[in-house]
Design a protein around this motif. Structure first.
Motif, PDB file in Angstrom:
ATOM      1  N   SER A  12       0.836  -1.193   0.000  1.00 38.79           N
ATOM      2  CA  SER A  12       0.000   0.000   0.000  1.00 38.79           C
ATOM      3  C   SER A  12       0.873   1.246   0.000  1.00 38.79           C
ATOM      4  CB  SER A  12      -0.927   0.000   1.213  1.00 38.79           C
ATOM      5  OG  SER A  12      -0.166   0.077   2.395  1.00 38.79           O
ATOM      6  N   HIS A  13       0.280   2.300  -0.459  1.00 40.76           N
ATOM      7  CA  HIS A  13       0.937   3.604  -0.476  1.00 40.76           C
ATOM      8  C   HIS A  13       0.113   4.549   0.363  1.00 40.76           C
ATOM      9  CE1 HIS A  13       3.641   2.516  -3.776  1.00 40.76           C
ATOM     10  NE2 HIS A  13       2.596   1.847  -4.271  1.00 40.76           N
ATOM     11  N   GLN A  14       0.778   5.367   1.105  1.00 39.82           N
ATOM     12  CA  GLN A  14       0.067   6.353   1.899  1.00 39.82           C
ATOM     13  C   GLN A  14       0.163   7.708   1.212  1.00 39.82           C
ATOM     14  OE1 GLN A  14       1.343   6.375   5.958  1.00 39.82           O
ATOM     15  NE2 GLN A  14       0.590   4.310   6.330  1.00 39.82           N
ATOM     16  N   LEU A  15      -0.947   8.410   1.197  1.00 38.63           N
ATOM     17  CA  LEU A  15      -0.994   9.759   0.651  1.00 38.63           C
ATOM     18  C   LEU A  15      -1.132  10.740   1.810  1.00 38.63           C
ATOM     19  CD1 LEU A  15      -3.547   9.133  -2.248  1.00 38.63           C
ATOM     20  CD2 LEU A  15      -1.044   9.155  -2.386  1.00 38.63           C
ATOM     21  N   LEU A  25     -11.426  18.003  11.802  1.00 37.62           N
ATOM     22  CA  LEU A  25     -12.564  17.679  12.675  1.00 37.62           C
ATOM     23  C   LEU A  25     -13.789  17.288  11.857  1.00 37.62           C
ATOM     24  CD1 LEU A  25     -12.240  20.482  15.393  1.00 37.62           C
ATOM     25  CD2 LEU A  25     -11.843  18.027  15.683  1.00 37.62           C
ATOM     26  N   GLU A  26     -14.045  18.033  10.779  1.00 36.30           N
ATOM     27  CA  GLU A  26     -15.212  17.745   9.945  1.00 36.30           C
ATOM     28  C   GLU A  26     -15.053  16.398   9.237  1.00 36.30           C
ATOM     29  OE1 GLU A  26     -18.990  18.402   8.076  1.00 36.30           O
ATOM     30  OE2 GLU A  26     -18.038  18.966   9.944  1.00 36.30           O
ATOM     31  N   ILE A  27     -13.859  16.092   8.764  1.00 32.28           N
ATOM     32  CA  ILE A  27     -13.616  14.799   8.109  1.00 32.28           C
ATOM     33  C   ILE A  27     -13.837  13.666   9.100  1.00 32.28           C
ATOM     34  CG2 ILE A  27     -11.815  13.319   7.123  1.00 32.28           C
ATOM     35  CD1 ILE A  27     -10.727  15.916   5.747  1.00 32.28           C
ATOM     36  N   ARG A  28     -13.350  13.828  10.320  1.00 32.39           N
ATOM     37  CA  ARG A  28     -13.562  12.797  11.349  1.00 32.39           C
ATOM     38  C   ARG A  28     -15.049  12.624  11.647  1.00 32.39           C
ATOM     39  NH1 ARG A  28      -8.908  15.341  13.705  1.00 32.39           N
ATOM     40  NH2 ARG A  28      -7.108  13.978  13.422  1.00 32.39           N
ATOM     41  N   ARG A  29     -15.769  13.750  11.733  1.00 32.43           N
ATOM     42  CA  ARG A  29     -17.210  13.695  12.011  1.00 32.43           C
ATOM     43  C   ARG A  29     -17.947  12.962  10.887  1.00 32.43           C
ATOM     44  NH1 ARG A  29     -21.824  15.666  10.672  1.00 32.43           N
ATOM     45  NH2 ARG A  29     -21.029  17.065   9.088  1.00 32.43           N
ATOM     46  N   LEU A  30     -17.607  13.302   9.648  1.00 33.84           N
ATOM     47  CA  LEU A  30     -18.258  12.666   8.504  1.00 33.84           C
ATOM     48  C   LEU A  30     -17.932  11.174   8.433  1.00 33.84           C
ATOM     49  CD1 LEU A  30     -17.713  15.483   5.853  1.00 33.84           C
ATOM     50  CD2 LEU A  30     -19.888  14.783   6.874  1.00 33.84           C
ATOM     51  N   ALA A  31     -16.696  10.823   8.755  1.00 32.14           N
ATOM     52  CA  ALA A  31     -16.317   9.404   8.761  1.00 32.14           C
ATOM     53  C   ALA A  31     -17.127   8.653   9.816  1.00 32.14           C
ATOM     54  CB  ALA A  31     -14.819   9.263   9.023  1.00 32.14           C
ATOM     55  N   THR A  32     -17.263   9.258  10.989  1.00 32.57           N
ATOM     56  CA  THR A  32     -18.044   8.638  12.058  1.00 32.57           C
ATOM     57  C   THR A  32     -19.501   8.485  11.628  1.00 32.57           C
ATOM     58  OG1 THR A  32     -16.592   9.552  13.745  1.00 32.57           O
ATOM     59  CG2 THR A  32     -18.793   8.874  14.457  1.00 32.57           C
ATOM     60  N   THR A  33     -20.051   9.522  10.999  1.00 38.24           N
ATOM     61  CA  THR A  33     -21.429   9.475  10.518  1.00 38.24           C
ATOM     62  C   THR A  33     -21.622   8.344   9.508  1.00 38.24           C
ATOM     63  OG1 THR A  33     -21.699  11.844  10.848  1.00 38.24           O
ATOM     64  CG2 THR A  33     -23.239  10.802   9.344  1.00 38.24           C
ATOM     65  N   ALA A  34     -20.599   8.115   8.690  1.00 37.82           N
ATOM     66  CA  ALA A  34     -20.682   7.037   7.688  1.00 37.82           C
ATOM     67  C   ALA A  34     -20.358   5.682   8.291  1.00 37.82           C
ATOM     68  CB  ALA A  34     -19.725   7.333   6.533  1.00 37.82           C
ATOM     69  N   LEU A  36     -17.340   4.680   9.312  1.00 35.07           N
ATOM     70  CA  LEU A  36     -16.062   4.228   8.764  1.00 35.07           C
ATOM     71  C   LEU A  36     -14.893   4.867   9.500  1.00 35.07           C
ATOM     72  CD1 LEU A  36     -16.830   4.661   4.951  1.00 35.07           C
ATOM     73  CD2 LEU A  36     -16.633   2.501   6.177  1.00 35.07           C
ATOM     74  N   PRO A  37     -13.751   4.186   9.524  1.00 33.73           N
ATOM     75  CA  PRO A  37     -12.538   4.856   9.987  1.00 33.73           C
ATOM     76  C   PRO A  37     -12.182   5.963   8.991  1.00 33.73           C
ATOM     77  CG  PRO A  37     -12.192   2.477   9.765  1.00 33.73           C
ATOM     78  CD  PRO A  37     -13.539   2.792   9.203  1.00 33.73           C
ATOM     79  N   VAL A  38     -11.421   6.954   9.426  1.00 31.48           N
ATOM     80  CA  VAL A  38     -11.086   8.092   8.571  1.00 31.48           C
ATOM     81  C   VAL A  38     -10.427   7.621   7.272  1.00 31.48           C
ATOM     82  CG1 VAL A  38      -9.670  10.183   8.377  1.00 31.48           C
ATOM     83  CG2 VAL A  38     -10.969   9.751  10.465  1.00 31.48           C
ATOM     84  N   ALA A  39      -9.461   6.703   7.354  1.00 32.53           N
ATOM     85  CA  ALA A  39      -8.759   6.244   6.148  1.00 32.53           C
ATOM     86  C   ALA A  39      -9.729   5.617   5.153  1.00 32.53           C
ATOM     87  CB  ALA A  39      -7.658   5.255   6.521  1.00 32.53           C
ATOM     88  N   ALA A  40     -10.624   4.769   5.629  1.00 36.29           N
ATOM     89  CA  ALA A  40     -11.592   4.126   4.737  1.00 36.29           C
ATOM     90  C   ALA A  40     -12.553   5.161   4.150  1.00 36.29           C
ATOM     91  CB  ALA A  40     -12.358   3.042   5.485  1.00 36.29           C
ATOM     92  N   TYR A  41     -12.933   6.134   4.964  1.00 33.71           N
ATOM     93  CA  TYR A  41     -13.829   7.197   4.491  1.00 33.71           C
ATOM     94  C   TYR A  41     -13.157   7.982   3.364  1.00 33.71           C
ATOM     95  CZ  TYR A  41     -16.376  11.581   4.347  1.00 33.71           C
ATOM     96  OH  TYR A  41     -17.070  12.674   3.911  1.00 33.71           O
ATOM     97  N   GLY A  46     -12.518   9.508  -2.109  1.00 31.29           N
ATOM     98  CA  GLY A  46     -11.537   9.775  -3.160  1.00 31.29           C
ATOM     99  C   GLY A  46     -11.747   8.928  -4.400  1.00 31.29           C
ATOM    100  N   LEU A  47     -12.292   7.738  -4.223  1.00 30.08           N
ATOM    101  CA  LEU A  47     -12.554   6.851  -5.363  1.00 30.08           C
ATOM    102  C   LEU A  47     -13.943   7.068  -5.948  1.00 30.08           C
ATOM    103  CD1 LEU A  47     -10.875   3.589  -4.017  1.00 30.08           C
ATOM    104  CD2 LEU A  47     -10.053   5.103  -5.839  1.00 30.08           C
TER     105      LEU A  47
END
Length: 126
Positions: A12-15, A25-34, A36-41, A46-47
């Protein structure tokens, strides 16, 4: 293949994406709402996957309304089954209508529950 060897791993490659603190904070909130962990979100977004929150408040309110209806209908049925004098005027047709309404409400709840529990990108249906 040697039974003691490790299975091949996916390289794997990390970006790295710089974000402002409030964006993080907003990305973490949206990931939680979905759900998903932040990376998976971030990978899913992104895909180009369309993500759904794991909780749809409007649908939950609909379920609460239906649950209240079922409680009232159940109360009427219980009253009828106890031979309460107030239910003498209810005929079999009325009771069957109440039972039919309960069944309709149960079907509606099941339909909404199936819609509320939305598949999240990367998860399998149960």
């Amino acid at each position: 293949m040697d039974p003691n060897s490790k299975p091949p791993t996916r390289k794997s490659h990390q970006l790295r994406v710089p974000v402002m603190p409030e964006e993080a904070l907003e990305i973490r909130r949206l990931a939680t709402t979905a759900g998903l962990p932040v990376a998976a979100y971030l990978r899913s977004v992104g895909l180009g996957y369309r993500l759904h929150g794991i909780l749809d408040h409007q649908r939950v309110e609909e379920l609460a309304r239906i649950n209240g209806d079922l409680g009232r209908l159940g109360g009427l049925l219980k009253l009828w089954l106890t031979d309460d004098p107030r239910t003498v005027k209810f005929g079999e047709t009325t009771i069957l209508a109440v039972l039919s309404k309960i069944e309709d409400s149960q079907r509606e709840m099941q339909r909404i529950m199936r819609e509320v529990v939305l598949p999240v990108a990367g998860r399998k249906h149960l």
